[in-house]
Design a protein around this motif. Sequence first.
Motif, PDB file in Angstrom:
ATOM      1  N   HIS A 249      59.735 141.064  56.918  1.00 32.64           N
ATOM      2  CA  HIS A 249      59.074 142.100  57.717  1.00 32.64           C
ATOM      3  C   HIS A 249      58.500 141.468  58.987  1.00 32.64           C
ATOM      4  O   HIS A 249      57.868 140.405  58.918  1.00 32.64           O
ATOM      5  CB  HIS A 249      57.969 142.782  56.910  1.00 32.64           C
ATOM      6  N   PRO A 250      58.699 142.094  60.149  1.00 32.16           N
ATOM      7  CA  PRO A 250      58.179 141.496  61.390  1.00 32.16           C
ATOM      8  C   PRO A 250      56.681 141.200  61.336  1.00 32.16           C
ATOM      9  O   PRO A 250      56.223 140.206  61.912  1.00 32.16           O
ATOM     10  CB  PRO A 250      58.499 142.559  62.449  1.00 32.16           C
ATOM     11  N   CYS A 281      56.076 153.815  62.994  1.00 34.27           N
ATOM     12  CA  CYS A 281      55.711 152.605  62.270  1.00 34.27           C
ATOM     13  C   CYS A 281      54.371 152.124  62.816  1.00 34.27           C
ATOM     14  O   CYS A 281      54.184 152.028  64.036  1.00 34.27           O
ATOM     15  CB  CYS A 281      56.785 151.538  62.470  1.00 34.27           C
ATOM     16  N   GLN A 284      54.536 149.328  65.354  1.00 31.47           N
ATOM     17  CA  GLN A 284      55.458 149.410  66.501  1.00 31.47           C
ATOM     18  C   GLN A 284      54.847 148.952  67.832  1.00 31.47           C
ATOM     19  O   GLN A 284      55.560 148.427  68.674  1.00 31.47           O
ATOM     20  CB  GLN A 284      56.093 150.799  66.612  1.00 31.47           C
ATOM     21  N   CYS A 287      55.318 145.153  67.581  1.00 33.90           N
ATOM     22  CA  CYS A 287      56.557 144.583  67.040  1.00 33.90           C
ATOM     23  C   CYS A 287      57.564 144.286  68.154  1.00 33.90           C
ATOM     24  O   CYS A 287      57.892 145.170  68.951  1.00 33.90           O
ATOM     25  CB  CYS A 287      57.163 145.567  66.044  1.00 33.90           C
ATOM     26  N   HIS A 289      60.637 143.961  67.828  1.00 29.49           N
ATOM     27  CA  HIS A 289      61.947 144.567  67.517  1.00 29.49           C
ATOM     28  C   HIS A 289      61.908 146.089  67.524  1.00 29.49           C
ATOM     29  O   HIS A 289      62.874 146.725  67.122  1.00 29.49           O
ATOM     30  CB  HIS A 289      62.421 144.092  66.134  1.00 29.49           C
ATOM     31  N   ALA A 290      60.798 146.670  67.944  1.00 25.98           N
ATOM     32  CA  ALA A 290      60.644 148.131  67.843  1.00 25.98           C
ATOM     33  C   ALA A 290      61.739 148.872  68.627  1.00 25.98           C
ATOM     34  O   ALA A 290      62.130 148.464  69.722  1.00 25.98           O
ATOM     35  CB  ALA A 290      59.270 148.533  68.362  1.00 25.98           C
ATOM     36  N   CYS A 294      61.523 153.605  65.521  1.00 24.80           N
ATOM     37  CA  CYS A 294      60.218 153.112  65.047  1.00 24.80           C
ATOM     38  C   CYS A 294      59.073 153.941  65.616  1.00 24.80           C
ATOM     39  O   CYS A 294      58.007 154.033  65.017  1.00 24.80           O
ATOM     40  CB  CYS A 294      60.026 151.647  65.434  1.00 24.80           C
ATOM     41  N   PRO A 299      58.453 153.966  58.479  1.00 29.49           N
ATOM     42  CA  PRO A 299      59.396 153.438  57.484  1.00 29.49           C
ATOM     43  C   PRO A 299      58.832 153.488  56.062  1.00 29.49           C
ATOM     44  O   PRO A 299      57.626 153.351  55.866  1.00 29.49           O
ATOM     45  CB  PRO A 299      59.606 151.985  57.926  1.00 29.49           C
ATOM     46  N   CYS A 312      60.557 148.677  56.701  1.00 33.82           N
ATOM     47  CA  CYS A 312      60.959 148.437  58.103  1.00 33.82           C
ATOM     48  C   CYS A 312      62.313 149.096  58.319  1.00 33.82           C
ATOM     49  O   CYS A 312      63.213 148.934  57.487  1.00 33.82           O
ATOM     50  CB  CYS A 312      61.037 146.936  58.376  1.00 33.82           C
ATOM     51  N   HIS A 313      62.465 149.793  59.436  1.00 33.61           N
ATOM     52  CA  HIS A 313      63.736 150.473  59.716  1.00 33.61           C
ATOM     53  C   HIS A 313      64.893 149.494  59.913  1.00 33.61           C
ATOM     54  O   HIS A 313      66.039 149.839  59.712  1.00 33.61           O
ATOM     55  CB  HIS A 313      63.620 151.325  60.982  1.00 33.61           C
ATOM     56  N   LEU A 314      64.578 148.282  60.341  1.00 37.30           N
ATOM     57  CA  LEU A 314      65.662 147.360  60.692  1.00 37.30           C
ATOM     58  C   LEU A 314      66.113 146.458  59.531  1.00 37.30           C
ATOM     59  O   LEU A 314      67.023 145.666  59.692  1.00 37.30           O
ATOM     60  CB  LEU A 314      65.232 146.462  61.867  1.00 37.30           C
TER      61      LEU A 314
HETATM   62 FE1  SF4 Z   1      59.097 146.693  63.855  1.00 37.37          FE
HETATM   63 FE2  SF4 Z   1      60.374 149.008  63.725  1.00 37.37          FE
HETATM   64 FE3  SF4 Z   1      60.294 147.432  61.614  1.00 37.37          FE
HETATM   65 FE4  SF4 Z   1      58.112 148.711  62.430  1.00 37.37          FE
HETATM   66  S1  SF4 Z   1      59.973 149.634  61.632  1.00 37.37           S
HETATM   67  S2  SF4 Z   1      58.237 146.590  61.808  1.00 37.37           S
HETATM   68  S3  SF4 Z   1      58.352 148.643  64.639  1.00 37.37           S
HETATM   69  S4  SF4 Z   1      61.306 147.000  63.568  1.00 37.37           S
END
Ligand code: SF4
Length: 315
Positions: A249-250, A281, A284, A287, A289-290, A294, A299, A312-314
């Motif tokens: 997780h980021p 999120c 976000q 983050c 990577h948002a 997000c 998520p 996390c969506h990613l």
């Molecule tokens: Fe980052 Fe998006 Fe994952 Fe949230 S859902 S941690 S903003 S990549």
Amino acid sequence: MIRIRDLKKHFRLRHNPLARLRGHHDHIIKAVDGVSFELKEGEVLGLVGESGCGKTTLAKTVLRLHWPTDGNVLYRGRDIFSMERHEVKALRRDMQVVFQDSNSTLDPRMNAERLLEEPLLLHRIGDRRDRQRAVASMLDKVKLSPAFLTRHAAELSGGQRQRLSIARALIIEPRLLIADEPLAGLDPVVSTQLLNLMLSLKKEMGLTYLLISHDLQTVSYASDRVMVMYKGRVVETIGGDRFESGSVHPYTRFLMNTGPTASGTSNGDVHRHVPPPETSCAFQGKCPHATALCRKASPVLREVAPGHMVACHLV
Ligand code: SF4
């Protein structure tokens, strides 16, 4: 042993009457916001996250010191918030807690003997001789000599005070110990000794631990599983042995790189918390990577590998 389902603890922060007349609405602080997890018998579950993320509020709700806004806590199959008085009494014996600040939990007027005898008296355990034996045995288990019996908290070092706090929590033979930053403020050598003592007592007494700490190394060393919280929600759960290398997780990675801020106080959870938007999120804004998604959807925590949950969506 404990099953927590969609637990929420929200606090209403009221404005003063003048501010309300000016149209300011009360704030709802979502200290714990939909947390679900299970704590198995004999397990050490580590709980990490920055000060204000909801760790202490979660622990206090599990201990029935806070009443939840929603959700439930099942202890050995019984909802702790619908227990009868005699069940609550048994629960108080089964669940014990050690806080960071032993100065505020150890009555300065009592010597170690009285501090250790008090929980036995409160729970009506044994007669005078039984209690004396239990006190001597517990003192020995936490590696304090009988000379400490006559000492007061102010005469002890930080490490000795924490040993006494642990002894006081364990003397009534609970099943679960919630340790909220038990090693904070201690020097590294004392901290390592105390952690090893806690782990050997766990084995010897067949205990289950919820270990709250801002020290990621401590948590990954001691825990069977680690749970990471951010703004009242669980964002990742992973085996302790995989925590440092396998977490994805980021926010967890951010903690690994920067280290969380030092431990919070019990009200740190409340006052520093900024509620996340419901429809995005919570991480976000920070983050790297948002994505657009997000900012539109929160998520859900889901299993990405056996025993590894991530929100996390990613991932
Ligand atoms: Fe980052 Fe998006 Fe994952 Fe949230 S859902 S941690 S903003 S990549």
